[in-house]
Design an enzyme around this catalytic site. Structure first.
Site, PDB file in Angstrom:
ATOM      1  N   LYS A 126      38.632  26.927  44.333  1.00 47.41           N
ATOM      2  CA  LYS A 126      38.411  27.312  42.924  1.00 47.41           C
ATOM      3  C   LYS A 126      39.745  27.751  42.315  1.00 47.41           C
ATOM      4  O   LYS A 126      40.605  28.271  43.030  1.00 47.41           O
ATOM      5  CB  LYS A 126      37.427  28.486  42.857  1.00 47.41           C
ATOM      6  N   HIS A 129      41.988  32.371  38.830  1.00 44.90           N
ATOM      7  CA  HIS A 129      41.927  32.735  37.413  1.00 44.90           C
ATOM      8  C   HIS A 129      42.494  34.128  37.137  1.00 44.90           C
ATOM      9  O   HIS A 129      42.916  34.835  38.056  1.00 44.90           O
ATOM     10  CB  HIS A 129      40.501  32.573  36.876  1.00 44.90           C
ATOM     11  N   HIS A 132      41.308  37.168  39.172  1.00 51.85           N
ATOM     12  CA  HIS A 132      41.923  37.322  40.488  1.00 51.85           C
ATOM     13  C   HIS A 132      43.347  37.849  40.358  1.00 51.85           C
ATOM     14  O   HIS A 132      43.853  38.511  41.260  1.00 51.85           O
ATOM     15  CB  HIS A 132      41.897  35.997  41.264  1.00 51.85           C
TER      16      HIS A 132
HETATM   17  N1  ARG Z   1      35.835  36.345  46.539  1.00 53.89           N
HETATM   18  C1  ARG Z   1      35.137  37.284  45.728  1.00 53.89           C
HETATM   19  C2  ARG Z   1      35.217  36.864  44.266  1.00 53.89           C
HETATM   20  O1  ARG Z   1      36.071  36.098  43.910  1.00 53.89           O
HETATM   21  C3  ARG Z   1      35.685  38.675  45.825  1.00 53.89           C
HETATM   22  C4  ARG Z   1      35.631  39.291  47.197  1.00 53.89           C
HETATM   23  C5  ARG Z   1      35.618  40.757  47.120  1.00 53.89           C
HETATM   24  N2  ARG Z   1      35.754  41.396  48.364  1.00 53.89           N
HETATM   25  C6  ARG Z   1      34.772  41.734  49.199  1.00 53.89           C
HETATM   26  N3  ARG Z   1      35.056  42.348  50.296  1.00 53.89           N
HETATM   27  N4  ARG Z   1      33.534  41.481  48.894  1.00 53.89           N
HETATM   28  O2  ARG Z   1      34.418  37.321  43.465  1.00 53.89           O
END
Ligand code: ARG
Length: 577
Positions: A126, A129, A132
């Protein structure tokens, strides 16, 4: 000498209150006429059986509060206001910065302690963005801040590399994948086929079935599916790494969600043993009614794991491997409930580290009248944002260099634009409380006179150039410990010295609340105070050589403060622009 502590020692000595409490109560007054430090006497009213106002005026007259580094002590209402001797203060503070340089503010608060900082955590295949970018920038800065305070920091990137979408991608890639495009721009290609999958799926239920089967195969470890997934993951990471490198961001651990899948059975057993697992509509859940939270699903009715179970496994993994004192999750506020549930389950399960897990949330990212040429449809990626910012910065500094006839080469200008353009973006993310939404606007973020990175970097570069010019003329800044430094007692000089003196405290506060803006605000105040000094006092002209050398030492300290402060935010300075 730590003036605040010295004031605290004096107050503690005559008021019979322990040093730590006094130190905590001491305030830095907002106005100059209220002194440099203030002690509110409310806390003494009980033990001294008097009104705070009276206590303040009695104490102000006390002989014991006199010292050669204090010019006077005054009572104002319930406050005891301390005015330091400016010369002594300036000499002390600037000497310290000159001695320590970029190590100024370094502390041992975290000696022997480990902080895990999870940040960035983008999703494989993905686009990266601007949301992030928020976690990446905050987490990067917090990591550096904790390190400065002596903590051992473990940077974790909890990659989103697990989920049914990978079944879809495998199906889609086999049908429509373009090898060449995948190698060239992996995420663009993966996004293209992912979008296509969703369009085609509407009319072709077989696609859905195939995707489900492929996901199952992936989970079961079938070679071909795992190989494709690994490729998607590696290629995506390679693309993310370009961004990380560009911003100087590093990680110690890239275990993604998939890594923790295999650890979930252990978690499930543990929860079952403790009698916490209950069945609800076919799923296995942990009820959290006592915490006024919805139940946390651990296993879905078909036995598959979910996001939360992977987080439970990941938290335990982090503790087992790093024995953290603090485990920070830099993740957007919409996931606040998720983390409350995860932490609550850990607590119910009696995990001793549950209380040390912290969700550091942040707001949304918005744009104001900004047009982007985006590669990924209408998603603004961090790369778009950085590129555009650098391009705009380049135009500004190029025009400026032409007017000034600076003689800088195009390569130099581009190098500067890269740093300043990146800095402008990063600063926009860290300049306000993280829970507030961010509104990007070019006019605001590239304003060389506003509360921006370009302003800070420009202040730094101009000051560096003064120091260079001084060296050419044979003037050396006063050294650490030199009596000349006590000449820095004019209003503007002293205001600037005070701002520098508060930098270490700002770093601590930023860590304590996981708010880099507490630091960015201080750096910005140092630059403001310095510019006021710069506009009102001449540094190199005039023939008072001693004053010149003292002021050059102030310039040097300002440069060090800005450089170390911006470094902790993830921003680089430039020596000229
Ligand atoms: N990959 C997830 C997202 O983009 C965020 C992960 C957050 N970290 C976790 N330990 N849940 O929304």
């Amino acid at each position: 000498m730590d003036f605040k502590k010295a004031v605290a020692e004096k107050v503690s000595g005559i008021a019979g209150l322990d040093l730590e409490t006094v130190n905590r109560l001491i305030e830095i007054p907002p106005q100059e006429d209220m002194g440099d430090f203030a002690f509110p006497c409310f806390a003494l009213a009980k033990t001294m059986h008097k009104a705070p106002n009276m206590i303040a005026s009695e104490l102000a007259a006390s002989e014991e509060l006199k010292a050669d580094w204090l010019s006077r002590v005054e009572a104002k209402g319930p406050y005891l206001n301390f005015f330091v001797d400016r010369g002594a203060f300036a000499k002390e503070v600037i000497s310290q910065v000159l001695k320590e340089g970029l190590d100024f503010g370094k502390a041992e608060d975290g000696a022997g302690k480990t902080v895990v900082v999870e940040f960035s955590s983008p999703n494989i295949a993905k686009p990266f963005h601007v949301g992030h970018a928020f976690t990446t920038i905050l987490g990067h800065s917090l990591s550096r801040i904790y390190e400065k305070l002596g903590y051992k920091v473990v940077r974790m990137n909890h990659l989103g590399d697990y989920g049914t979408q990978f079944g879809k991608l495998i199906t889609a890639f086999r049908l429509w994948g373009d090898e060449e495009a995948l190698e060239k721009a992996p995420i663009t290609e993966l996004l293209r086929i992912y979008v296509k999958f969703h369009e085609e799926e509407k009319n072709d239920p077989e696609l859905t079935t195939s995707a489900r089967e492929n996901f199952k195969k992936l989970e079961d470890g079938c070679e071909e599916e795992v190989a494709l997934w690994t490729r998607f993951r590696d290629l995506s990471l390679k693309e993310f790494n370009v961004l990380y490198e560009r911003m100087g961001v590093t990680f110690d651990n890239y275990n993604g969600e998939s890594y923790y899948s295999s650890l979930i059975p252990g978690i499930v057993d543990m929860l079952r043993e403790k009698g916490l697992l209950e069945e609800s509509e076919g799923a296995q859940v942990v009820k959290l009614d006592d915490k006024k939270l919805p139940p946390c699903i651990i296993l879905k009715s078909d036995g598959t794991t979910i996001y939360a179970s992977r987080d439970l496994a990941a938290a335990k993994y982090r503790y087992d491997n790093y024995h953290f004192d603090k485990n920070i999750y830099v993740v957007g506020l919409p996931q606040a409930l998720h983390f409350q549930q995860v932490f609550a389950v850990l607590e119910k399960a009696g995990m001793p580290f549950a209380k040390d897990c912290v969700h550091v949330g942040f707001g949304l990212v918005k744009f104001q009248n900004m047009k982007f040429s985006t590669r990924e449809g209408n998603i603004v990626t961090l790369e778009d944002l950085l590129n555009e910012s650098v391009a705009k910065t380049y135009e500004i500094i190029k025009a400026n260099a032409e007017t000034r006839n600076s003689g800088m080469s195009d390569d130099q200008l581009r190098e500067i634009a890269e740093k300043v353009g990146l800095g402008a973006v990063i600063y926009t993310y860290v300049k306000a409380g993280r829970e507030r939404d961010i509104i990007f606007s070019w006019d605001t973020m590239l304003d060389f006179e506003g509360d921006t990175a370009p302003y800070l970097i420009y202040t730094y570069a101009r000051t560096k150039s003064i120091l260079r010019k001084a060296a050419e003329q044979g003037f050396v800044p006063a050294e650490a410990g030199s009596e000349l430094l006590s000449k820095l007692s004019g209003d503007e000089e002293f205001a600037c010295v005070k701002m520098i003196a508060d930098l270490p405290d700002a770093i601590r506060k930023a860590a304590a609340s996981n708010e880099p803006f507490m630091l960015s605000r201080q750096v910005s105040q140092i630059a403001r105070a310095y510019n006021r000094f710069y506009n009102n006092c001449s540094i190199l002209s005039g023939d008072d050589e001693e004053q010149k050398r003292a002021r050059l030492a102030l310039c040097q300290s300002v440069c060090d403060s800005i450089e170390l402060g911006t470094y902790l935010l993830g921003i680089s300075v430039v020596d000229q622009m």
